[in-house]
Motif scaffolding. Sequence first.
Motif, PDB file in Angstrom:
ATOM      1  N   MET A 176     101.910  65.844  82.605  1.00  0.00           N
ATOM      2  CA  MET A 176     100.468  66.024  82.815  1.00  0.00           C
ATOM      3  C   MET A 176      99.991  65.095  83.925  1.00  0.00           C
ATOM      4  N   SER A 177      99.157  65.581  84.826  1.00  0.00           N
ATOM      5  CA  SER A 177      98.694  64.742  85.931  1.00  0.00           C
ATOM      6  C   SER A 177      97.757  63.661  85.423  1.00  0.00           C
ATOM      7  N   ALA A 178      97.523  62.618  86.257  1.00  0.00           N
ATOM      8  CA  ALA A 178      96.702  61.481  85.833  1.00  0.00           C
ATOM      9  C   ALA A 178      95.305  61.933  85.445  1.00  0.00           C
ATOM     10  N   LYS A 179      94.821  61.437  84.313  1.00  0.00           N
ATOM     11  CA  LYS A 179      93.482  61.788  83.846  1.00  0.00           C
ATOM     12  C   LYS A 179      92.603  60.560  83.917  1.00  0.00           C
ATOM     13  N   ARG A 180      91.306  60.794  84.025  1.00  0.00           N
ATOM     14  CA  ARG A 180      90.365  59.691  84.081  1.00  0.00           C
ATOM     15  C   ARG A 180      89.728  59.550  82.697  1.00  0.00           C
ATOM     16  N   ILE A 181      90.030  58.439  82.059  1.00  0.00           N
ATOM     17  CA  ILE A 181      89.565  58.249  80.679  1.00  0.00           C
ATOM     18  C   ILE A 181      88.521  57.140  80.628  1.00  0.00           C
ATOM     19  N   LEU A 182      87.424  57.426  79.944  1.00  0.00           N
ATOM     20  CA  LEU A 182      86.351  56.445  79.804  1.00  0.00           C
ATOM     21  C   LEU A 182      86.445  55.789  78.431  1.00  0.00           C
ATOM     22  N   ILE A 183      86.608  54.451  78.437  1.00  0.00           N
ATOM     23  CA  ILE A 183      86.654  53.707  77.163  1.00  0.00           C
ATOM     24  C   ILE A 183      85.284  53.093  76.932  1.00  0.00           C
ATOM     25  N   VAL A 184      84.707  53.377  75.768  1.00  0.00           N
ATOM     26  CA  VAL A 184      83.384  52.826  75.464  1.00  0.00           C
ATOM     27  C   VAL A 184      83.506  51.940  74.229  1.00  0.00           C
ATOM     28  N   ASP A 185      83.355  50.631  74.432  1.00  0.00           N
ATOM     29  CA  ASP A 185      83.462  49.691  73.302  1.00  0.00           C
ATOM     30  C   ASP A 185      82.720  48.415  73.687  1.00  0.00           C
ATOM     31  N   ASP A 198      78.613  50.173  76.222  1.00  0.00           N
ATOM     32  CA  ASP A 198      77.809  50.870  75.208  1.00  0.00           C
ATOM     33  C   ASP A 198      77.508  52.299  75.670  1.00  0.00           C
ATOM     34  N   GLY A 199      76.831  53.046  74.828  1.00  0.00           N
ATOM     35  CA  GLY A 199      76.556  54.464  75.105  1.00  0.00           C
ATOM     36  C   GLY A 199      75.758  54.696  76.376  1.00  0.00           C
ATOM     37  N   MET A 200      74.760  53.822  76.588  1.00  0.00           N
ATOM     38  CA  MET A 200      73.913  53.976  77.775  1.00  0.00           C
ATOM     39  C   MET A 200      74.728  53.924  79.053  1.00  0.00           C
ATOM     40  N   GLU A 201      75.566  52.893  79.099  1.00  0.00           N
ATOM     41  CA  GLU A 201      76.381  52.709  80.295  1.00  0.00           C
ATOM     42  C   GLU A 201      77.348  53.895  80.458  1.00  0.00           C
ATOM     43  N   ALA A 202      77.894  54.329  79.311  1.00  0.00           N
ATOM     44  CA  ALA A 202      78.833  55.455  79.336  1.00  0.00           C
ATOM     45  C   ALA A 202      78.169  56.698  79.913  1.00  0.00           C
ATOM     46  N   LEU A 203      76.948  56.942  79.469  1.00  0.00           N
ATOM     47  CA  LEU A 203      76.228  58.127  79.908  1.00  0.00           C
ATOM     48  C   LEU A 203      76.014  58.130  81.416  1.00  0.00           C
ATOM     49  N   SER A 204      75.666  56.944  81.936  1.00  0.00           N
ATOM     50  CA  SER A 204      75.397  56.915  83.381  1.00  0.00           C
ATOM     51  C   SER A 204      76.690  57.073  84.179  1.00  0.00           C
ATOM     52  N   ILE A 205      77.815  56.624  83.588  1.00  0.00           N
ATOM     53  CA  ILE A 205      79.104  56.828  84.277  1.00  0.00           C
ATOM     54  C   ILE A 205      79.462  58.324  84.296  1.00  0.00           C
ATOM     55  N   VAL A 206      79.291  58.971  83.137  1.00  0.00           N
ATOM     56  CA  VAL A 206      79.635  60.392  83.035  1.00  0.00           C
ATOM     57  C   VAL A 206      78.803  61.239  84.003  1.00  0.00           C
ATOM     58  N   GLU A 207      77.584  60.775  84.223  1.00  0.00           N
ATOM     59  CA  GLU A 207      76.720  61.510  85.155  1.00  0.00           C
ATOM     60  C   GLU A 207      77.212  61.396  86.591  1.00  0.00           C
ATOM     61  N   LYS A 208      77.836  60.240  86.888  1.00  0.00           N
ATOM     62  CA  LYS A 208      78.186  59.986  88.291  1.00  0.00           C
ATOM     63  C   LYS A 208      79.595  60.386  88.687  1.00  0.00           C
ATOM     64  N   GLN A 209      80.506  60.377  87.753  1.00  0.00           N
ATOM     65  CA  GLN A 209      81.873  60.708  88.151  1.00  0.00           C
ATOM     66  C   GLN A 209      82.572  61.604  87.135  1.00  0.00           C
ATOM     67  N   PRO A 210      83.548  62.361  87.604  1.00  0.00           N
ATOM     68  CA  PRO A 210      84.235  63.262  86.675  1.00  0.00           C
ATOM     69  C   PRO A 210      85.088  62.482  85.681  1.00  0.00           C
ATOM     70  N   ILE A 211      84.907  62.757  84.396  1.00  0.00           N
ATOM     71  CA  ILE A 211      85.668  62.087  83.349  1.00  0.00           C
ATOM     72  C   ILE A 211      86.375  63.170  82.539  1.00  0.00           C
ATOM     73  N   ASP A 212      87.656  62.967  82.259  1.00  0.00           N
ATOM     74  CA  ASP A 212      88.410  63.979  81.523  1.00  0.00           C
ATOM     75  C   ASP A 212      88.371  63.770  80.022  1.00  0.00           C
ATOM     76  N   LEU A 213      88.150  62.507  79.611  1.00  0.00           N
ATOM     77  CA  LEU A 213      88.160  62.224  78.168  1.00  0.00           C
ATOM     78  C   LEU A 213      87.365  60.946  77.903  1.00  0.00           C
ATOM     79  N   VAL A 214      86.626  60.957  76.794  1.00  0.00           N
ATOM     80  CA  VAL A 214      85.899  59.746  76.408  1.00  0.00           C
ATOM     81  C   VAL A 214      86.481  59.248  75.089  1.00  0.00           C
ATOM     82  N   LEU A 215      86.756  57.939  75.039  1.00  0.00           N
ATOM     83  CA  LEU A 215      87.256  57.321  73.816  1.00  0.00           C
ATOM     84  C   LEU A 215      86.200  56.292  73.441  1.00  0.00           C
ATOM     85  N   THR A 216      85.475  56.546  72.355  1.00  0.00           N
ATOM     86  CA  THR A 216      84.340  55.660  72.099  1.00  0.00           C
ATOM     87  C   THR A 216      84.316  55.054  70.702  1.00  0.00           C
ATOM     88  N   ASP A 217      83.853  53.815  70.663  1.00  0.00           N
ATOM     89  CA  ASP A 217      83.584  53.142  69.403  1.00  0.00           C
ATOM     90  C   ASP A 217      82.333  53.792  68.827  1.00  0.00           C
TER      91      ASP A 217
END
Length: 460
Positions: A1-10, A35-54
């Motif tokens: 599988m090619s490299a994926k961009r994963i967002l870790i929220v904790d 936190d969620g706020m920061e995560a949301l603004s990241i998702v808005e700005k760049q393509p994310i393939d998966l979110v792993l969140t607390d």
Amino acid sequence: MSAKRILIVDDEAKMRRILELSLKSMGNTVVEASDGMEALSIVEKQPIDLVLTDLRMPRMDGIALLAALREQGVDVPVIVMTAYGTIDTAVAAMKLGAIDYIIRPFEMETVEMAVTRALAMQAAQRENRFLREEVSRGWGEFVGTSAAMQSLYELIRQVAPTRSNAFIVGDTGTGKELVARAIHEASGRTGLFVPINCAAIPAELLESELFGHVKGAFTGAVRDRVGKCELASGGTVFLDEITEMPAHLQVKLLRVLQEGCIERLGSNGTIPVDLRVVSATNRDLQQAVESGALRRDLYFRLNVVRIDVPRLRDRHGDIALLANHFLHKHALELGRATPRLMSHVLQRLESYEWPGNVRELENIMERAVVLCRSGEITLAHLPAELSSESPGRSSSSSALADDPAIDGPLDLKARVEGLECRLIKAALERSANNKAAAARLLGISERTLWYKLKMYKVGS
Ligand SMILES: Nc1ncnc2c1ncn2[C@@H]1O[C@H](COP(=O)(O)OP(=O)(O)OP(=O)(O)O)[C@@H](O)[C@H]1O
Ligand SMILES: [Mg+2]
């Protein structure tokens, strides 16, 4: 599988660090948020393939993040991490669309497995949706995936948002009106789509239909009336069978297009209109211009972009899709289960000529659904021209075969009218009751056909 961009929220930096190392070792790129706020603004700005969140975090927690992603229509898989004993929250997260959950404390292996699984599921879902929407059916209202139809969809998408007038050319029943509507739908124009069939409206009424009139403009004009061109301002006017428009109205239409305003019949005032014209004909366009049926100057105005709609017999690959689509549609309407199309029946459909194109196919499938009682469509459910041994041949030649041409009384008028009436019926039968096609087969205008139908009290 090619490299994926994963967002870790904790909110715990240490936890993020551990996860980051592990996910990077799998070959992924990692982005972090606390936190969620920061995560949301990241998702808005760049393509994310998966979110792993607390789940428990200050400011915006995992549940609120899921809800926000869903509300914004962001289609990204989310895995939630939850502490042992807070399973209820994990369930709530799943209900909000989380793809999986991991219970803390966890082994790194568990995380890696969950991530791999989530990414694979996401890929499969995307592919399925793509297949369902784009490949297995068609585009918008259209059914058909043949190369010819793909180019048609592409052309519509290109032309629609421009202001250019378009001219749709194609045989009867190929879907010209569907194309016209699709152009309007994809145009972004906020006004109405207003179709006018120039052949079906008597010449003396067409002018007022197109441009409107004021009270008293002619006998019977008891009140003001808005014309279709005015109604379509800001939208699209669809001039169907444009070659049937009388010459003096073609001149008037041309003036409207040149000047961008119309004059209601009987009025001296002009009304500005913002018109996009889509025209259609099932005649040979070049010949219509040469014979003078369509004025050359108007033709140049209308034919900025020409769109040819392919005949059904030139896109065999679509016949199975269309046949099943219509079976399903009409079974649904009748509240029945969709009957199955036997393969030898499909073969017959695929080798037929389809002079009435998609409309004819739809009529035949509708009829088959009505007749079919067994859940399987067989040759017996098809009309004679399809179920007989020589597909492609039309049955209507028999309309004259047993005609005793000379026998009986030699009353010319009665005999000629009788023959005319039978020919009209045969043409209607052959064209699946499509008036434009029947008129063409008979070599008369659609208006003349309507007149004769009324005279002989034939059909509806
Ligand atoms: N690709 C398609 N997918 C699904 N339905 C279609 C398709 N093409 C045509 N149809 C259906 O077939 C019927 C005939 O289409 P339409 O009225 O647009 O044909 P037309 O080219 O305008 O015919 P005519 O020249 O006789 O006016 C309609 O019910 C339409 O919805
Ligand atoms: Mg039409």
